[in-house]
Design a protein around this motif. Structure first.
Motif, short mmCIF file in Angstrom:
data_model
loop_
_atom_site.label_atom_id
_atom_site.label_comp_id
_atom_site.label_asym_id
_atom_site.label_seq_id
_atom_site.Cartn_x
_atom_site.Cartn_y
_atom_site.Cartn_z
N ILE B 199 0.86 -1.18 0.00
CA ILE B 199 0.00 0.00 0.00
C ILE B 199 0.90 1.24 0.00
CG2 ILE B 199 -1.67 1.38 1.31
CD1 ILE B 199 -2.96 -1.11 2.26
N PHE B 200 0.70 2.08 -1.00
CA PHE B 200 1.44 3.35 -1.06
C PHE B 200 0.63 4.43 -0.36
CE2 PHE B 200 3.16 1.08 -4.74
CZ PHE B 200 4.52 1.28 -4.55
N THR B 201 1.29 5.19 0.52
CA THR B 201 0.57 6.27 1.20
C THR B 201 0.73 7.59 0.46
OG1 THR B 201 2.47 6.84 2.56
CG2 THR B 201 0.96 5.22 3.46
N VAL B 208 -1.45 9.12 10.29
CA VAL B 208 -2.77 8.50 10.28
C VAL B 208 -2.94 7.56 9.08
CG1 VAL B 208 -5.24 8.95 10.13
CG2 VAL B 208 -3.84 10.33 11.62
N LYS B 209 -2.46 8.00 7.93
CA LYS B 209 -2.61 7.17 6.73
C LYS B 209 -1.76 5.89 6.85
CE LYS B 209 -4.29 8.91 3.16
NZ LYS B 209 -4.48 10.01 2.25
N ALA B 211 -1.15 4.35 9.62
CA ALA B 211 -1.90 3.47 10.53
C ALA B 211 -3.06 2.82 9.79
CB ALA B 211 -2.41 4.28 11.72
N GLU B 212 -3.77 3.59 8.97
CA GLU B 212 -4.88 3.04 8.19
C GLU B 212 -4.38 1.95 7.24
OE1 GLU B 212 -8.46 3.52 7.94
OE2 GLU B 212 -7.80 4.00 9.96
N ALA B 213 -3.24 2.22 6.59
CA ALA B 213 -2.69 1.25 5.65
C ALA B 213 -2.33 -0.05 6.37
CB ALA B 213 -1.45 1.83 4.97
N ASN B 215 -3.65 -1.20 9.16
CA ASN B 215 -4.90 -1.87 9.51
C ASN B 215 -5.52 -2.57 8.30
OD1 ASN B 215 -5.58 -1.63 12.30
ND2 ASN B 215 -5.69 0.57 12.00
N ALA B 216 -5.49 -1.88 7.14
CA ALA B 216 -6.07 -2.49 5.93
C ALA B 216 -5.31 -3.76 5.57
CB ALA B 216 -6.04 -1.49 4.78
#
Lengths: 308, 372
Positions: B199-201, B208-209, B211-213, B215-216
């Motif tokens: 996943i590229f942020t 935050v992104k 952390a979301e990545a 989690n995903a």
């Protein structure tokens, strides 16, 4: 816990989880700003307050071992920033937007300065309530870990809407926000009301910061906010100065923000930069759909320097 | 404001500027004599970020321990005109004659503009951007950290149960792509059915992104996570909290992930920096193009964590020995990218030192993700 294949269900789940996880700082900052703006003043400094709330919450939680004391400290620190902003703006000829920008830079600088020794240590996290206990799927359980501050934010949004609508305090704030002269005629001191509204708004933004450093992402780094405070201020305008709408707008932002990583995780990876723009695109679409030339600033407090 | 007042102020400024000029001249002379060398380090972020900047700061700390060396450090310097101001003030006011502007974006145009003005000062840039024709008092150094990610992959390949591993990446530039590919190929050396979800942020530092990545990725069943972002702190903590194993990057993150930490690919700038500083003090030249890997102490691995099995440990040590012996190739034929194009035919291989790797633009077969 064995991982379960959830495939494409990961996307709606990530949006739900993201809405709950990411939105809380947006909720608190936008509610705080909503209160301040309803009293007729703009506090652009909330980004600085958010970052300073993050570090003061983190530092106090680390030193005392109690994350709730951290939240309290963040609220106090935020209130101090709000008081300072409100006090400076009291003077004649002071522009609240300019002071706000100065306060934003001041808050961030101060936070970075005091934050140096706290980058390495790990503070205790705020607890979450596992609303996903009914599910056997670890992904659902993870998405439904709801932090207590999120619930508090939801209650606060309703309470604030009620306050504006049917309490004396709410009426006072609204009168000051809509007409300084009328407020004076009623014997209200507009400066005191605005001072207190800005302080309360700052306290809320501070709590939002404590959520960032104490729960999600849950550590203190200098890039912990990356502009969320500013986005939340814009959300207030988007939500038309209505606390309930602020809550929904924050959820929308949190949920769509999770879209980019979630789509990549299920293999839809072409054009991820476009998905990262989703919250902004959605905001634009909603603004265009709800716009109207004859009631452009409906709901805006009349004393706001935006509308004057 | 009255005119005499202005004159006074001007005179004052003039005198102080002269005084400062004289001081810097004096220091520059002493630097020439090399009895006391002043070295400047410039970081793009905080120097204790558990990541890229911390790795450099640990190198700077080793230089600080050398005798006859004064070390200057400045943090949070943006990749803009600011870094030029910082470099010039380190040279003119503090008398620095060896500078380490460490961030990738400092080179072009900033070092390229400042270096020709100060021919007696040496500019060493991290990231490998120096090419023939650039100022000769500038140079670049970089390490073959992809090999470290390959070793990360070996431990990940043994640790994963779901046969899915995850990578949180910042931007699709060649160095990042090389790390992703190496991580998967290392894991595939254990089990060729393993896939790596990336996943590229889009940015080097977005807490935050990231952390979301993370989690995903864990939502999709990835049970070993690594990353290439400036500060891996958030990724490590989030992954460990979601019960996934963690492979570190840039610096040692084992305090963040505890038992979940397998190993990590770390920079070892201390050896390079002390070497360059002692060469400068002895008056010896430094190459403009410096590269090295595990064998040259440019990179190192974090100590293996408690979750690493004996079989994993054995393969890790064997592969590490093979890499140190030299000529090891992670990218070797037959190999396709994840769009089906052939990268390496049967018998063809790209060893770690191959410059073609520094312009890599693909993700290998088995990586789920896209470069755009």
């Amino acid at each position: 816990m064995e991982p379960v294949e959830i495939g494409l269900w990961g996307v709606p789940l990530a949006i739900l989880g993201g809405a709950i996880r990411v939105s809380t700082p947006f909720i608190f900052v936008s509610l705080g700003e909503c209160l301040t703006e309803r009293s007729g003043r703009i506090n652009l400094g909330l980004e600085g307050t958010l970052v300073f709330g993050a570090i003061s919450g983190y530092a106090v939680a680390y030193e005392t071992g109690n994350p709730f004391l951290g939240v309290l400290a963040a609220a106090l620190a935020g209130a101090c920033f709000g008081l300072l902003h409100g006090w400076i703006c009291k003077f004649k000829g002071v522009n609240d937007i300019a002071v706000g920008i100065a306060m934003m830079l001041f808050g961030m600088g101060l936070a970075f300065f005091f934050g140096k020794p706290y980058i390495q240590p790990q503070a205790p996290d705020l607890p979450a309530i596992p609303f996903g206990w009914w599910s056997d799927t670890p992904q659902v359980q993870a998405a439904l870990q709801v932090n207590i501050l999120f619930i508090l934010g939801a209650i606060l949004a309703v309470a604030m809407a009620w306050m504006f609508k049917s309490t004396r305090v709410g009426l006072t704030v609204r009168v000051v926000g809509d007409s300084t002269d009328a407020a004076r005629a009623m014997g209200i001191n507009p400066n005191s009301v605005r001072l207190l509204s800005t302080a309360a708004g700052g306290a809320l933004a501070g709590i939002g910061g404590a959520y960032l450093s104490l729960y999600y992402p849950g550590s203190w780094t200098e890039g912990v906010s990356s502009g969320q405070g500013l986005m939340a201020i814009a959300l207030v305008i988007f939500a038309r100065w209505n606390p309930i709408n602020c809550f929904w707008a924050a959820l929308l932002f949190g949920g769509t923000g999770a879209l980019g990583p979630a789509l990549q995780s299920v293999g839809i990876s072409e054009g991820y930069y476009l998905f990262f723009a989703a919250p902004y695109v959605l905001t634009l679409i909603l603004l265009i759909m709800t716009s109207s030339p004859d009631r452009a600033m409906q709901g805006a407090p009349l004393e706001l320097s935006l509308t004057k | 404001m009255t005119p005499p007042n202005t004159m006074n102020r001007r005179r004052f400024l003039g005198t102080s500027a002269m005084a400062l000029g004289a001081t810097s001249l004096g220091l520059a002379q002493s630097a020439q004599a090399q009895s006391n060398l002043t070295v400047g380090f410039i970081y793009v972020g905080p120097k204790d970020d558990f990541g890229y900047n911390q790795a450099h700061a640990e190198g700077a700390a080793a230089v600080k321990a050398m005798s006859g060396v004064t070390v200057l450090e400045e943090e949070n310097v943006p990749e803009s005109q600011d870094v030029q101001n910082t470099m010039e003030s380190m040279i003119n006011f503090d008398g620095a004659s060896l500078l380490f502007p460490t961030s990738f974006g400092y080179f072009n145009p900033h070092i390229l503009e400042v270096a020709p003005k100060y021919p007696d000062v040496r500019f060493e840039h991290c990231g490998g951007l120096w090419t023939e024709g650039n100022p000769t008092n500038a140079g670049s150094y970089f390490g073959y950290i992809g090999m470290g990610q390959y070793l990360n992959g070996v431990t990940a390949g043994h640790a994963t149960k779901s046969k899915k591993i995850g990578f949180v990446a910042a931007k699709p530039i060649p160095q990042v792509l090389n790390n992703i590919n190496s991580f998967l190929l290392g894991a595939r050396s254990v089990d060729p059915t393993i896939t790596c979800q990336v996943i590229f942020t889009g940015e080097w530092s977005l807490a935050v992104k990231e952390a979301e990545a993370t989690n995903a990725l864990t939502d999709q069943g990835c049970d070993v996570i690594t990353c290439h972002v400036d500060g891996p702190k958030v990724v490590c903590e989030t992954a460990a909290a979601r019960d996934a194993f963690v492979c570190g990057y840039h610096a040692d993150q084992s305090p963040l992930a505890g038992d979940k930490y397998l190993t990590g690919a770390e920079w070892n700038w201390a050896s390079i920096y002390t070497d360059m500083v002692s060469k400068t003090m002895a008056g010896a030249p430094i190459d403009n193009f410096v590269r090295g890997g595990l064998a040259d102490n440019f990179i190192k691995m974090s100590p293996l964590g408690p979750a690493v099995s004996d079989a994993a440990r054995a393969q890790f040590e064997a592969t590490k020995a093979e890499i140190i012996a030299g000529g090891f190739a992670a990218i070797k034929g037959p190999l396709k990218d994840n769009k089906g194009n052939v990268i390496a035919a049967e018998g063809q291989s790209f060893v770690e030192t191959d410059v073609a790797i520094e312009s890599m633009g693909y993700l290998v077969e088995g990586v789920i993700g896209s470069t755009s």
